[in-house]
Design an enzyme around this catalytic site. Structure first.
Site, short mmCIF file in Angstrom:
data_model
loop_
_atom_site.label_atom_id
_atom_site.label_comp_id
_atom_site.label_asym_id
_atom_site.label_seq_id
_atom_site.Cartn_x
_atom_site.Cartn_y
_atom_site.Cartn_z
N VAL A 1 -2.96 8.34 0.81
CA VAL A 1 -2.81 7.16 -0.06
C VAL A 1 -2.48 5.92 0.76
O VAL A 1 -3.04 4.85 0.54
CB VAL A 1 -1.76 7.41 -1.16
N CYS A 2 -1.58 6.07 1.73
CA CYS A 2 -1.22 4.92 2.58
C CYS A 2 -2.44 4.39 3.33
O CYS A 2 -2.66 3.17 3.40
CB CYS A 2 -0.13 5.30 3.57
N THR A 3 -3.24 5.29 3.86
CA THR A 3 -4.42 4.87 4.60
C THR A 3 -5.41 4.16 3.69
O THR A 3 -5.96 3.11 4.05
CB THR A 3 -5.07 6.07 5.31
N LEU B 1 -3.91 0.59 2.85
CA LEU B 1 -3.95 -0.37 3.95
C LEU B 1 -5.38 -0.71 4.35
O LEU B 1 -5.67 -1.84 4.74
CB LEU B 1 -3.12 0.13 5.13
#
Length: 160
Positions: free
Chosen positions: A50-52, A55
């Site tokens: 999710v973070c990737t 961002l």
């Protein structure tokens, strides 16, 4: 599900901090005062799914990146952030909150002590150093970039 951040409320002074970015360069929030609006994007873990995706979506929105200084903060070590930034070609600062572990996230009320990581919190800080908008999403839930755009448009109507 989103909910207001437990940290500094809209209209209050953003907690200042000094840390290092993915290149080892010192970054102090107060250095942007009078020069640029800042969006602090706290995220749990570099290289996580999710973070990737979040961002990378931000990377692909040059309109947002031009509107403010985006600083993404995690508790990962600086060298991990450098590898992550290079792998994802992220054109904004990745700031380490590794040591003292979670100190920046704690000052913004978004540190999850049980997991040892930042929650998915966002803070829009104006040029005077005041928090103007904030939100926290559950760790598995990505944030809406359109929310960032709306919050920034309220600061600078000419951007909307």
């Amino acid at each position: 599900m989103t909910f207001p951040a437990a940290g500094p409320a809209a209209g209050s002074r953003a907690p200042d901090f000094e840390t290092r970015n993915q290149y080892g360069e010192p970054v102090r929030l107060s250095d942007y005062a009078g020069r640029r609006d800042v969006v602090l994007v706290f995220y749990p873990y570099a290289f996580s799914q999710v973070c990737t995706s979040e961002l990378a979506a931000l990377r692909d929105r040059p309109d947002l990146l031009a509107a403010a200084e985006f600083l993404a903060v995690s508790c990962d070590p600086m060298f991990t952030l450098r590898a992550y930034s290079d792998a994802q070609q992220l054109p904004f600062g990745l700031l380490t909150d590794f040591w003292p572990h979670g100190a920046i996230a704690t000052s913004y009320g978004v540190f999850d002590a049980e997991r040892g990581c930042a929650l998915r919190g966002t803070f829009v800080i104006d040029r005077t150093g005041l928090v103007r908008w904030s939100v926290v999403n559950q760790i598995p839930e990505a944030r809406s970039l359109d929310d960032y755009a709306a919050a920034l448009a309220k600061l600078r109507p000419e951007l909307g």
